[in-house]
Design an enzyme around this catalytic site. Structure first.
Site, PDB file in Angstrom:
ATOM      1  N   TYR A 142       0.827  -1.212   0.000  1.00 22.35           N
ATOM      2  CA  TYR A 142       0.000   0.000   0.000  1.00 22.35           C
ATOM      3  C   TYR A 142       0.859   1.260   0.000  1.00 22.35           C
ATOM      4  O   TYR A 142       0.480   2.275  -0.563  1.00 22.35           O
ATOM      5  CB  TYR A 142      -0.887   0.038   1.256  1.00 22.35           C
ATOM      6  CG  TYR A 142      -2.230  -0.621   1.115  1.00 22.35           C
ATOM      7  CD1 TYR A 142      -2.334  -1.961   0.783  1.00 22.35           C
ATOM      8  CD2 TYR A 142      -3.399   0.100   1.338  1.00 22.35           C
ATOM      9  CE1 TYR A 142      -3.569  -2.572   0.678  1.00 22.35           C
ATOM     10  CE2 TYR A 142      -4.643  -0.498   1.234  1.00 22.35           C
ATOM     11  CZ  TYR A 142      -4.716  -1.833   0.899  1.00 22.35           C
ATOM     12  OH  TYR A 142      -5.949  -2.429   0.796  1.00 22.35           O
ATOM     13  N   LYS A 189       3.038 -15.419   2.437  1.00 28.62           N
ATOM     14  CA  LYS A 189       3.297 -16.127   1.182  1.00 28.62           C
ATOM     15  C   LYS A 189       4.803 -16.370   1.156  1.00 28.62           C
ATOM     16  O   LYS A 189       5.531 -15.894   0.263  1.00 28.62           O
ATOM     17  CB  LYS A 189       2.807 -15.261   0.008  1.00 28.62           C
ATOM     18  CG  LYS A 189       2.806 -15.945  -1.340  1.00 28.62           C
ATOM     19  CD  LYS A 189       1.700 -16.975  -1.526  1.00 28.62           C
ATOM     20  CE  LYS A 189       1.876 -17.705  -2.843  1.00 28.62           C
ATOM     21  NZ  LYS A 189       0.929 -18.824  -3.012  1.00 28.62           N
ATOM     22  N   ASP A 221      -3.033 -18.228   0.192  1.00 34.05           N
ATOM     23  CA  ASP A 221      -4.018 -18.905  -0.667  1.00 34.05           C
ATOM     24  C   ASP A 221      -4.732 -20.013   0.118  1.00 34.05           C
ATOM     25  O   ASP A 221      -5.956 -20.158   0.071  1.00 34.05           O
ATOM     26  CB  ASP A 221      -3.375 -19.434  -1.961  1.00 34.05           C
ATOM     27  CG  ASP A 221      -2.052 -20.146  -1.746  1.00 34.05           C
ATOM     28  OD1 ASP A 221      -1.526 -20.132  -0.611  1.00 34.05           O
ATOM     29  OD2 ASP A 221      -1.527 -20.724  -2.724  1.00 34.05           O
ATOM     30  N   ASP A 245      -6.401  -6.984   4.089  1.00 31.09           N
ATOM     31  CA  ASP A 245      -7.518  -6.291   3.439  1.00 31.09           C
ATOM     32  C   ASP A 245      -8.441  -7.322   2.795  1.00 31.09           C
ATOM     33  O   ASP A 245      -9.659  -7.293   2.967  1.00 31.09           O
ATOM     34  CB  ASP A 245      -6.966  -5.330   2.377  1.00 31.09           C
ATOM     35  CG  ASP A 245      -8.077  -4.603   1.642  1.00 31.09           C
ATOM     36  OD1 ASP A 245      -8.997  -4.116   2.323  1.00 31.09           O
ATOM     37  OD2 ASP A 245      -8.031  -4.538   0.400  1.00 31.09           O
ATOM     38  N   ASP A 249     -12.409  -8.948   4.312  1.00 25.60           N
ATOM     39  CA  ASP A 249     -13.682  -8.904   3.583  1.00 25.60           C
ATOM     40  C   ASP A 249     -14.230 -10.324   3.416  1.00 25.60           C
ATOM     41  O   ASP A 249     -15.427 -10.563   3.563  1.00 25.60           O
ATOM     42  CB  ASP A 249     -13.505  -8.266   2.189  1.00 25.60           C
ATOM     43  CG  ASP A 249     -13.818  -6.779   2.201  1.00 25.60           C
ATOM     44  OD1 ASP A 249     -13.646  -6.152   3.265  1.00 25.60           O
ATOM     45  OD2 ASP A 249     -14.223  -6.243   1.146  1.00 25.60           O
TER      46      ASP A 249
HETATM   47  C1  IPM Z   1     -10.343  -1.089   4.192  1.00 29.70           C
HETATM   48  C2  IPM Z   1     -10.622  -0.453   2.850  1.00 29.70           C
HETATM   49  C3  IPM Z   1      -9.454   0.461   2.524  1.00 29.70           C
HETATM   50  C4  IPM Z   1      -8.210  -0.381   2.417  1.00 29.70           C
HETATM   51  C5  IPM Z   1      -9.666   1.318   1.245  1.00 29.70           C
HETATM   52  C6  IPM Z   1     -10.906   2.161   1.358  1.00 29.70           C
HETATM   53  C7  IPM Z   1      -8.458   2.162   0.944  1.00 29.70           C
HETATM   54  O1  IPM Z   1     -10.815  -1.428   1.877  1.00 29.70           O
HETATM   55  O2  IPM Z   1     -10.229  -0.342   5.188  1.00 29.70           O
HETATM   56  O3  IPM Z   1     -10.265  -2.305   4.258  1.00 29.70           O
HETATM   57  O4  IPM Z   1      -7.936  -0.964   1.354  1.00 29.70           O
HETATM   58  O5  IPM Z   1      -7.478  -0.463   3.404  1.00 29.70           O
HETATM   59 MG    MG Z   2     -10.857  -3.392   2.615  1.00 30.18          MG
END
Ligand code: IPM
Ligand code: MG
Length: 371
Positions: A142, A189, A221, A245, A249
Site C-alpha cells: 500500500y 506467502k 491462498d 484487506d 472482507d
Molecule cells: C479497508 C478499505 C481500505 C483499504 C480502502 C478504502 C483504501 O478497503 O479499510 O479495508 O484498502 O485499506
Molecule cells: Mg478493505
C-alpha cells in the site's frame, strides 16, 4: 471520565450510522456518568467537495488532539468509476493512517446463531467461530514506491517491511492471543515473497517470549480456503496489509452481513474506530443502513479508553437486538427496522429502559411500546 472524541462522518451512509454510534455513546455517558466531547472533522469525498482535499490539515490536527476517533465510511462511486482520478477519497484514509501511525487494524469476526441462515454456510460450520484479524496497516505494498512509465505501459508497486514494523504489530497480536484461545496464525506467502520470509522469521523468534501461545503458519491462498472450510480453527490471525484487506472482507461473509462488523486501528499517535463496511452511497439518507458495525466500533472505542464494563453493555445490547429480530433491511428485507430505530433501541437498552419481559407477539405485530 472526560474524553475528547474526533468524529469524521464521511460519505454515503457514514453520517447516519455514525450518528447512531454517537447516540449510543451518549446513552453510555449519561448512564455511567461520563462526559464525551465530540469535535467534527472532514475526510473523503465530502472533504474533497468542501475543501478540495480528501484530508484537510485541520482534520489531522483534530485527530491528533483527541483521545479517539470515530469514523463513518468514505468513498463515492463517482471516483470508483474513474481510476485515473488524481484526487480520491481513499487517499484521505491512507494519509490519516500514516500520519497517525495507526499500524494495527483489528477486526473481530463474530457470528450470531440468529443470523446463521443469512450466510451461505451450513450452521454447524459456523459453530464456535470467533476470531480476530490483526492486519498491518501502514506498510507493505500500500505504501511502497509506486511507478508508472512515461508511455503508460508499465507500472510497479513495491512491497517493503522492516523488522520494527513487523514486531510492533506482532506483539499486539501475541498479547491478544494470550487473552483469548492462545493461538496465533501468521498468514503469509513465504514460499514466494521475501517480505513474508522476514515476517515468518521474526514471528518464530518472538514465539519464545510468548510460550503460552501456539503459533502456526499458513500461506495466504490456503488461508483463504481454510476460512471458508474450517473457520472455527482460528483465534488470532496476523497478517500484512494487503492480505489482511482481502481476508477481512472474505471473513465478513461468515457473519451474515458486512454491516455488522466493527474495526479498530491503533498505533502510536491515536486510535480510530470504524465499521468495516463501505459508504454504500445507494442507501445514503434512506435510514436503512445497518448501524450495528458502527455501534460495535463505539464499543471497541470504549474498551480502548478503559471502559470495559460500558463496552460489554453496548455489545450485549447490540446482540440483544439481533437475537430478538430488531434488524435492518440487509438482514431482513421484508420485515425490517430503520437505522435510527435500532440506534434508539440500543441506547434504551443501555439505560435499562427496556423491560426484561417482552411479548413476542407484540414484537411480531410491531405493537410493542418499546419502539
Ligand atoms: C479497508 C478499505 C481500505 C483499504 C480502502 C478504502 C483504501 O478497503 O479499510 O479495508 O484498502 O485499506
Ligand atoms: Mg478493505
Amino acid at each position: 471520565m472526560e474524553k475528547k472524541i474526533a468524529v469524521i462522518l464521511g460519505d454515503g451512509v457514514g453520517p447516519e450510522v455514525t450518528r447512531q454510534a454517537i447516540h449510543v455513546l451518549n446513552a453510555v455517558a449519561s448512564h455511567f456518568n461520563h462526559h464525551f466531547q465530540y469535535q467534527y472533522g472532514l475526510m473523503g469525498a465530502d472533504a474533497i467537495d468542501k475543501t478540495g482535499s480528501p484530508l484537510p490539515d485541520e482534520t489531522i490536527e483534530l485527530c491528533l488532539n483527541s483521545d479517539a476517533i470515530l469514523l463513518g465510511a468514505i468513498g463515492h462511486h463517482r471516483y470508483d468509476n474513474d481510476p485515473g482520478a488524481k484526487i480520491r477519497p481513499e487517499q484521505g484514509l491512507l494519509k490519516l493512517r500514516k500520519s497517525l501511525q495507526l499500524f494495527a487494524n483489528i477486526r473481530p469476526v463474530t457470528t450470531y446463531a440468529s443470523l446463521h441462515h443469512l450466510t451461505p454456510f451450513k450452521p454447524r460450520m459456523l459453530e464456535g467461530v470467533d476470531f480476530v484479524i490483526f492486519r498491518e496497516l501502514t506498510g507493505g505494498i500500500y505504501f511502497g514506491n509506486k511507478t508508472l512509465s512515461a508511455d503508460g505501459n508499465s507500472a510497479s508497486d513495491d512491497c517493503a517491511y522492516t523488522k520494527e514494523e513487523i514486531e510492533r504489530i506482532a506483539h499486539l497480536a501475541f498479547q491478544a492471543a494470550q487473552q483469548r484461545k492462545k493461538k496465533l496464525t501468521l498468514v503469509d506467502k513465504a514460499n514466494v515473497l521475501e517480505t513474508s520470509r522476514l515476517w515468518r522469521k521474526l514471528v518464530r523468534e518472538m514465539q519464545q517470549q510468548y510460550p503460552d501461545v501456539s503459533v502456526d503458519f499458513l500461506f495466504v491462498d490456503n488461508a483463504a480456503m481454510q476460512l471458508m472450510l474450517h473457520p472455527a480453527q482460528f483465534d488470532v490471525i496476523l497478517t500484512e496489509n494487503m492480505f489482511g484487506d482481502i481476508l477481512s472482507d472474505e471473513a465478513s461473509v461468515l457473519t451474515g452481513s458486512l454491516g455488522l462488523l466493527p474495526s479498530a486501528s491503533i498505533g502510536n499517535g491515536g486510535a480510530l474506530f470504524e465499521p468495516i463496511h463501505g459508504s454504500y452511497p445507494q442507501a445514503a439518507g434512506k435510514d436503512i443502513a445497518n448501524p450495528i458495525g458502527a455501534i460495535l466500533s463505539a464499543a471497541l472505542l470504549l474498551d480502548h479508553i478503559g471502559l470495559s464494563t460500558e463496552a460489554a453493555k453496548v455489545k450485549a445490547a447490540a446482540q440483544w437486538t439481533l437475537d430478538n429480530g430488531f434488524v435492518t433491511k440487509d438482514i431482513d428485507p421484508m420485515n425490517f427496522y430503520f437505522t435510527s430505530t435500532i440506534g434508539e433501541l440500543v441506547a434504551d437498552l443501555i439505560q435499562d429502559k427496556i423491560p426484561n419481559e417482552l411479548h413476542p407477539e407484540n414484537i411480531e405485530l410491531r405493537k410493542s411500546t418499546i419502539i
